[in-house]
Design an enzyme around this catalytic site. Structure first.
Site, PDB file in Angstrom:
ATOM      1  N   CYS A   1      54.625  -8.805  32.737  1.00 19.89           N
ATOM      2  CA  CYS A   1      55.096  -9.713  31.989  1.00 19.89           C
ATOM      3  C   CYS A   1      55.238 -11.078  32.680  1.00 19.89           C
ATOM      4  O   CYS A   1      54.327 -11.320  33.817  1.00 19.89           O
ATOM      5  CB  CYS A   1      56.104  -9.255  31.058  1.00 19.89           C
ATOM      6  SG  CYS A   1      57.485  -8.794  31.761  1.00 19.89           S
TER       7      CYS A   1
ATOM      8  N   ARG B   1      59.628  -7.167  29.653  1.00 16.16           N
ATOM      9  CA  ARG B   1      59.157  -6.739  28.684  1.00 16.16           C
ATOM     10  C   ARG B   1      58.023  -5.704  29.128  1.00 16.16           C
ATOM     11  O   ARG B   1      57.703  -4.529  28.241  1.00 16.16           O
ATOM     12  CB  ARG B   1      58.286  -7.778  28.100  1.00 16.16           C
ATOM     13  CG  ARG B   1      59.310  -8.971  27.312  1.00 16.16           C
ATOM     14  CD  ARG B   1      58.418 -10.150  26.843  1.00 16.16           C
ATOM     15  NE  ARG B   1      57.949 -11.024  27.865  1.00 16.16           N
ATOM     16  CZ  ARG B   1      57.680 -12.187  27.880  1.00 16.16           C
ATOM     17  NH1 ARG B   1      56.882 -12.598  26.574  1.00 16.16           N
ATOM     18  NH2 ARG B   1      57.146 -12.994  28.792  1.00 16.16           N
TER      19      ARG B   1
END
Length: 359
Positions: A295, A300
């Site tokens: 990410c 994430r």
């Protein structure tokens, strides 16, 4: 007369029954309320055991550990994970799961690239929190979409903790399940027993930027999967206030974003591996290939890694440096736009505009 007496006796009997059936007395209700606030609203909870590799667990399972009804109950640590020190997270002091310690995500990642800290630093952190490789560590965030707990959980697995869990749905799922919260601060108890294995025990969970470059150029079985917003993937914004350039490493595919709800079910829990496989299929990839998730700075991307991990996949990795590290090197190749579109531009980091920071 007899009927009147009988009616009177019946009324008295019914009143007594209603009084007994209406619940606790006011003082008992107050006590129950206090117990709920203190995390004791439900006690002696039993839940089915889960596999050691199972990451996302229910509130009932966590409470059953606290109540001493799981094998893990003999040696466990609970971490409420969030950015900043305890003083920066007043919610922790106002209400946290019983015995939970606050874990600042800065303790597991450094500022240079926001990559995981050195093995020596992580090993010391484990000792400071009383964690060995055999300790069960239960992580949770303050809500169901907070990936801070996933970031910490990934770090623990990389280090070598063998039984790492995330409370599925975060603190919100805990309170929805009827479990109470403790107030105040819990300080971790350090251990001098040693971690029990070399840190990291699983260096293969992370792929370096150099290996990503080499595999993108030479390995058709390798897929670099962006876990970012569509706007970030298309190069419309960097997604971060401190990153000026936008785009993606040339060859990256899109695996959806955890922040837009793509990885969360309607009930707030994490999606299954079937959903992850569906996202990869949309991008022309599969979990049968070697897959590296990334990410912006590594938070994430840990979510799909953990989903694949708990489902037995051993060919998934985390490119920890993410876009943040990639855009620091002017010569690295970049795509701006959808690679499936002929309008996608291919350039290098040095030719990108520097006006794409998140406003």
């Amino acid at each position: 007369m007899k009927k009147k007496v009988l009616r009177t006796l019946l009324c008295i009997t019914m009143a007594a029954a209603l009084t007994a059936g209406c619940g606790a007395k006011p003082d008992q209700k107050a006590a129950d309320s206090e117990k709920k606030e203190a995390g004791e609203a439900k006690s002696n909870v039993e839940a089915d055991p889960v596999d050691k590799k199972k990451v996302y667990v229910s509130p009932d399972w966590v409470q059953s550990v606290i109540d001493g009804n799981q094998e893990e109950s003999s040696d466990y640590v609970i971490l409420e994970c969030g950015w900043g020190e305890e003083a920066d997270n007043p919610g922790y002091l106002e209400g946290h799961i019983k015995d939970a310690y606050h874990m600042n995500t800065d303790y597991v990642e450094s500022e240079e690239y926001w990559n995981i800290r050195t093995p020596e630093e992580i090993e010391k952190l484990m000792a400071d929190y009383g964690i060995t490789k055999d300790t069960t560590v239960i992580c949770y965030g303050t809500d169901g979409t907070n990936s801070a707990d996933d970031r910490v959980a990934f770090t623990l697995l990389w280090a070598g903790v063998e039984n790492v869990k995330c409370l599925d749905g975060g603190l919100e799922s805990w309170t929805k399940a009827g479990y109470g919260l403790d107030k105040g601060s819990n300080k971790p108890k350090a251990t001098d027993k040693g971690f029990g294995t070399t840190v990291p025990a699983h260096p293969e969970y992370i792929i370096s930027i150099d290996d990503v470059k080499e595999k993108l150029e030479n390995d058709s079985n390798f897929k670099l999967v962006s876990i970012r917003s569509k706007a970030e993937f298309l190069g419309e914004t960097s997604g971060y206030g401190y990153i000026d350039k936008a785009g993606e490493p040339k060859g990256a595919i899109w695996g959806r974003d955890t922040d837009d709800g793509s990885y969360i079910k309607e009930d707030g829990t994490t999606v299954g591996v079937d959903v992850l496989e569906g996202y990869l299929k949309e991008a022309g990839a599969s979990l049968d290939q070697e897959v590296a998730f990334y990410c912006g700075t590594g938070w994430r991307a840990t979510v799909p890694f953990l989903i694949s991990y708990e489902n037995g996949y051993t060919n998934t990795k985390l490119y920890d440096g993410g876009w943040f590290q990639w855009q620091m090197d002017d010569i690295l190749p970049v795509q701006v736009g959808d690679p499936a579109d002929s309008a996608c531009e291919y350039t290098t980091v040095g030719n990108l505009s520097a006006d794409k920071a998140k406003k």
